[in-house]
Design a protein around this motif. Structure first.
Motif, PDB file in Angstrom:
ATOM      1  N   TYR A   1     -22.560   4.179  -8.373  1.00  0.00           N
ATOM      2  CA  TYR A   1     -23.241   3.378  -9.394  1.00  0.00           C
ATOM      3  C   TYR A   1     -23.752   2.059  -8.808  1.00  0.00           C
ATOM      4  CZ  TYR A   1     -20.546   6.459 -12.524  1.00  0.00           C
ATOM      5  OH  TYR A   1     -19.983   7.538 -13.158  1.00  0.00           O
ATOM      6  N   ALA A   2     -23.064   1.541  -7.773  1.00  0.00           N
ATOM      7  CA  ALA A   2     -23.439   0.250  -7.198  1.00  0.00           C
ATOM      8  C   ALA A   2     -24.871   0.253  -6.687  1.00  0.00           C
ATOM      9  CB  ALA A   2     -22.467  -0.132  -6.081  1.00  0.00           C
ATOM     10  N   GLU A   3     -25.343   1.395  -6.198  1.00  0.00           N
ATOM     11  CA  GLU A   3     -26.735   1.459  -5.741  1.00  0.00           C
ATOM     12  C   GLU A   3     -27.694   1.207  -6.903  1.00  0.00           C
ATOM     13  OE1 GLU A   3     -27.531   5.044  -3.657  1.00  0.00           O
ATOM     14  OE2 GLU A   3     -25.786   4.882  -2.345  1.00  0.00           O
ATOM     15  N   LEU A   4     -27.396   1.792  -8.063  1.00  0.00           N
ATOM     16  CA  LEU A   4     -28.219   1.532  -9.246  1.00  0.00           C
ATOM     17  C   LEU A   4     -28.121   0.067  -9.675  1.00  0.00           C
ATOM     18  CD1 LEU A   4     -27.401   4.715 -11.374  1.00  0.00           C
ATOM     19  CD2 LEU A   4     -29.650   4.083 -10.482  1.00  0.00           C
ATOM     20  N   MET A   5     -26.908  -0.489  -9.608  1.00  0.00           N
ATOM     21  CA  MET A   5     -26.726  -1.893  -9.977  1.00  0.00           C
ATOM     22  C   MET A   5     -27.549  -2.807  -9.075  1.00  0.00           C
ATOM     23  SD  MET A   5     -22.588  -1.855 -10.550  1.00  0.00           S
ATOM     24  CE  MET A   5     -21.807  -0.791 -11.750  1.00  0.00           C
ATOM     25  N   CYS A   6     -27.540  -2.520  -7.772  1.00  0.00           N
ATOM     26  CA  CYS A   6     -28.336  -3.318  -6.826  1.00  0.00           C
ATOM     27  C   CYS A   6     -29.821  -3.237  -7.152  1.00  0.00           C
ATOM     28  CB  CYS A   6     -28.080  -2.854  -5.397  1.00  0.00           C
ATOM     29  SG  CYS A   6     -26.466  -3.312  -4.722  1.00  0.00           S
ATOM     30  N   ALA A   7     -30.277  -2.045  -7.493  1.00  0.00           N
ATOM     31  CA  ALA A   7     -31.695  -1.860  -7.817  1.00  0.00           C
ATOM     32  C   ALA A   7     -32.069  -2.632  -9.073  1.00  0.00           C
ATOM     33  CB  ALA A   7     -32.002  -0.378  -7.987  1.00  0.00           C
ATOM     34  N   ARG A   8     -31.208  -2.591 -10.103  1.00  0.00           N
ATOM     35  CA  ARG A   8     -31.494  -3.311 -11.348  1.00  0.00           C
ATOM     36  C   ARG A   8     -31.460  -4.816 -11.118  1.00  0.00           C
ATOM     37  NH1 ARG A   8     -34.663  -1.032 -13.890  1.00  0.00           N
ATOM     38  NH2 ARG A   8     -34.477  -2.924 -15.134  1.00  0.00           N
ATOM     39  N   ALA A   9     -30.487  -5.297 -10.329  1.00  0.00           N
ATOM     40  CA  ALA A   9     -30.394  -6.730 -10.053  1.00  0.00           C
ATOM     41  C   ALA A   9     -31.611  -7.207  -9.264  1.00  0.00           C
ATOM     42  CB  ALA A   9     -29.112  -7.040  -9.287  1.00  0.00           C
ATOM     43  N   ALA A  10     -32.052  -6.400  -8.315  1.00  0.00           N
ATOM     44  CA  ALA A  10     -33.241  -6.763  -7.530  1.00  0.00           C
ATOM     45  C   ALA A  10     -34.482  -6.788  -8.415  1.00  0.00           C
ATOM     46  CB  ALA A  10     -33.421  -5.782  -6.385  1.00  0.00           C
ATOM     47  N   ALA A  11     -34.594  -5.835  -9.323  1.00  0.00           N
ATOM     48  CA  ALA A  11     -35.745  -5.804 -10.233  1.00  0.00           C
ATOM     49  C   ALA A  11     -35.763  -7.046 -11.115  1.00  0.00           C
ATOM     50  CB  ALA A  11     -35.708  -4.536 -11.084  1.00  0.00           C
ATOM     51  N   LEU A  12     -34.585  -7.460 -11.584  1.00  0.00           N
ATOM     52  CA  LEU A  12     -34.514  -8.673 -12.401  1.00  0.00           C
ATOM     53  C   LEU A  12     -34.938  -9.886 -11.585  1.00  0.00           C
ATOM     54  CD1 LEU A  12     -33.574 -10.240 -14.937  1.00  0.00           C
ATOM     55  CD2 LEU A  12     -31.290 -10.311 -13.908  1.00  0.00           C
ATOM     56  N   SER A  13     -34.382 -10.024 -10.387  1.00  0.00           N
ATOM     57  CA  SER A  13     -34.712 -11.165  -9.541  1.00  0.00           C
ATOM     58  C   SER A  13     -36.200 -11.188  -9.183  1.00  0.00           C
ATOM     59  CB  SER A  13     -33.858 -11.120  -8.271  1.00  0.00           C
ATOM     60  OG  SER A  13     -34.147 -12.197  -7.417  1.00  0.00           O
ATOM     61  N   ASP A  14     -36.767 -10.014  -8.919  1.00  0.00           N
ATOM     62  CA  ASP A  14     -38.193  -9.929  -8.565  1.00  0.00           C
ATOM     63  C   ASP A  14     -39.111 -10.295  -9.730  1.00  0.00           C
ATOM     64  OD1 ASP A  14     -37.514  -9.100  -6.038  1.00  0.00           O
ATOM     65  OD2 ASP A  14     -37.885  -6.963  -6.415  1.00  0.00           O
TER      66      ASP A  14
ATOM     67  N   VAL B   1     -22.319  -2.220  -0.985  1.00  0.00           N
ATOM     68  CA  VAL B   1     -21.086  -2.173  -1.768  1.00  0.00           C
ATOM     69  C   VAL B   1     -19.877  -2.568  -0.935  1.00  0.00           C
ATOM     70  CG1 VAL B   1     -20.641   0.286  -1.320  1.00  0.00           C
ATOM     71  CG2 VAL B   1     -19.776  -0.773  -3.418  1.00  0.00           C
ATOM     72  N   GLU B   2     -19.928  -2.314   0.370  1.00  0.00           N
ATOM     73  CA  GLU B   2     -18.806  -2.672   1.238  1.00  0.00           C
ATOM     74  C   GLU B   2     -18.626  -4.185   1.353  1.00  0.00           C
ATOM     75  OE1 GLU B   2     -21.326  -0.697   2.184  1.00  0.00           O
ATOM     76  OE2 GLU B   2     -20.327   1.272   2.018  1.00  0.00           O
ATOM     77  N   ASP B   3     -19.658  -4.952   1.002  1.00  0.00           N
ATOM     78  CA  ASP B   3     -19.582  -6.405   1.108  1.00  0.00           C
ATOM     79  C   ASP B   3     -18.834  -7.045  -0.054  1.00  0.00           C
ATOM     80  OD1 ASP B   3     -21.240  -6.548   3.459  1.00  0.00           O
ATOM     81  OD2 ASP B   3     -22.975  -6.180   2.156  1.00  0.00           O
ATOM     82  N   LEU B   4     -18.718  -6.344  -1.167  1.00  0.00           N
ATOM     83  CA  LEU B   4     -18.242  -6.978  -2.399  1.00  0.00           C
ATOM     84  C   LEU B   4     -16.842  -7.548  -2.245  1.00  0.00           C
ATOM     85  CD1 LEU B   4     -19.580  -4.454  -5.072  1.00  0.00           C
ATOM     86  CD2 LEU B   4     -20.690  -6.480  -4.101  1.00  0.00           C
TER      87      LEU B   4
END
Length: 447
Positions: free
Chosen positions: A115-128, A300-303
């Motif tokens: 799920y983290a991959e989807l979360m990253c994509a949504r967060a990036a879309a918001l920031s963009d 996700v490994e960075d969290l």
């Protein structure tokens, strides 16, 4: 020796017929915080219904862990049942245990990593989507991120859109009226007052749309997909082989939407606002991001290495946590030296408990460093329970922490947010102590 309920101190200011409901409507957060000054166990009258509020971590631990089997969900959950049915939030006994057993694999660390991959994509879309100098309503932006992220993990993209739109439209209405319904005298339960009418209409609309999405998914014969809806439809009890019914699937999906969206949105909104008010903390968090990530994308490994962000989120949810939870005794219970008969309503506020000066130094101050290991060790484990405790602890807590950490890291790497003039956010009570409005200006972060 236990003492009967007549000896429990009563909160001051009760009115005839209304009891303390007026105080809960007018200033719920202030009223709940004030109760610790009256005693460890305090009688509060919701109309003519006496409710006994536990104000200390020790008594809350008794209710949620040590004597948990002697309680069921109380009036608050009765009042939200038109929304969540018999999902995990309201189910009791064997039903709750069966549902939790079936749902637990959904929140396994391996699935959350996916799920983290989807979360990253949504967060990036918001920031963009932001531009330099733009004024944004942070609470709206974070609500959209939380809802879109949940929807992306819950539904396949092609058929889940109606559910997303329904959540956007109906969830604010539901959250606005939930606490009012719980605090209302019983004599108002069946009256068509606005809080009841608006809540029931919004809940019915949301449930209807999700029913349609479930039917479409079943009819399409979709199996083996990673979205939460398909996983729920595919789930089988290891002991009996039983599957969820469509109604049970709907109730669990609505429960996840209800529980997952406001917690994340509110915590992120307050975190961004508090970081803007404490630039020295923000500077430390950004430095940690630079050290851990450099110029590469977040993984996700960075969290687990982003301790600064975790401390910020811990402190935000401590300060602005869950407003009110309720239980009902199933059998006679001794609590705080008092004997509570079966059927007694008991309540507690994590918001108020997490601001107890007997537990937290400078309890109203935003101080993420209180969660550094050497200081956190001085806080007892059951004094800080942002996602509850015991068998009723929120099953999606790791999902929520992952989602919030990714969002905050993504935003802070690129943007610097500062409060816009003209409004100071105030805490408003619904499920969480969420901000009423957080207008902020975004500027690119200098690197």
């Amino acid at each position: 020796m236990s003492i009967d309920l007549h000896a429990v101190p009563r909160a001051p200011g009760a009115l005839p017929l209304l009891g303390h409901a007026w105080q809960l409507w007018r200033d719920p957060l202030g009223f709940l915080e004030s109760l610790r000054r009256t005693g460890e166990l305090v009688r509060v009258d919701l109309g003519t219904l006496p409710t006994y509020v536990a104000t200390t971590p020790e008594l809350v631990h008794e209710v949620t862990v040590r004597q948990a089997r002697s309680f069921e969900k109380g009036r608050l959950f009765d009042r939200v049942r038109p929304l969540v049915g018999t999902g995990l939030a309201t189910a009791t006994g064997d039903v709750h245990r069966r549902h939790r057993r079936l749902i637990q694999p959904i929140f396994h660390p391996e699935r959350i990593a996916g799920y983290a991959e989807l979360m990253c994509a949504r967060a990036a879309a918001l920031s963009d989507s932001w531009t330099a100098g733009q004024r944004i309503a942070v609470e709206d932006a974070m609500a959209e991120y939380a809802i879109e992220t949940l929807a992306a993990t819950m539904f396949s993209a092609d058929i889940g859109r109606p559910a997303v739109e329904a959540v956007r439209r109906e969830l604010p209405v539901i959250l606005k009226n939930m606490l009012i319904r719980a605090a209302s005298p019983k004599l108002l339960d069946r009256l068509p007052v606005p809080a009841n009418r608006d809540f029931d209409t919004a809940a019915a609309n949301l449930r209807r749309v999700i029913d349609e999405v479930i039917t479409s998914t079943r009819d399409a014969g979709r199996t083996g997909r990673p979205d939460l809806l398909t996983v729920l439809l595919d789930a089988r009890d290891a002991d009996t082989g039983e599957a969820f019914t469509d109604t049970e699937v709907r109730d669990e999906l609505v429960t996840m939407l209800f529980a997952g969206s406001e917690t994340t949105a509110s915590t992120l909104s307050w975190a961004l606002y508090e970081l803007a008010r404490h630039p020295e903390v923000e500077k430390q968090v950004v430095a940690e991001l630079d050290e851990v990530l450099g110029d590469r994308p977040l993984a996700v490994e960075d969290l687990c290495r982003l301790g600064g962000i975790r401390r910020v989120l811990d402190e935000a949810i401590r300060l602005y946590g869950v407003t009110l939870l309720m239980r009902r005794t199933l059998v006679p219970v001794e609590l705080g030296g008092h004997r509570l008969p079966a059927g007694t309503e008991v309540a507690f506020s994590l918001y108020a408990m997490h601001r107890d000066p007997a537990v937290f130094e400078r309890p109203d101050a935003f101080d993420p460093d209180r969660w550094l290991p050497e200081r956190a060790a001085q806080i007892s484990r059951h004094s800080y329970i942002p996602f509850g405790a015991g068998s009723r602890k929120c099953i999606g807590d790791t999902f929520a922490w992952t989602e919030a950490t990714i969002a905050l890291a993504t935003i802070l790497r690129r943007w610097r947010l500062r409060p816009a003039p003209g409004h100071t956010p105030k805490a408003a009570a619904s499920a969480m102590a969420h901000p009423d409005h957080v207008p902020m200006i975004v500027t690119p972060r200098e690197r």
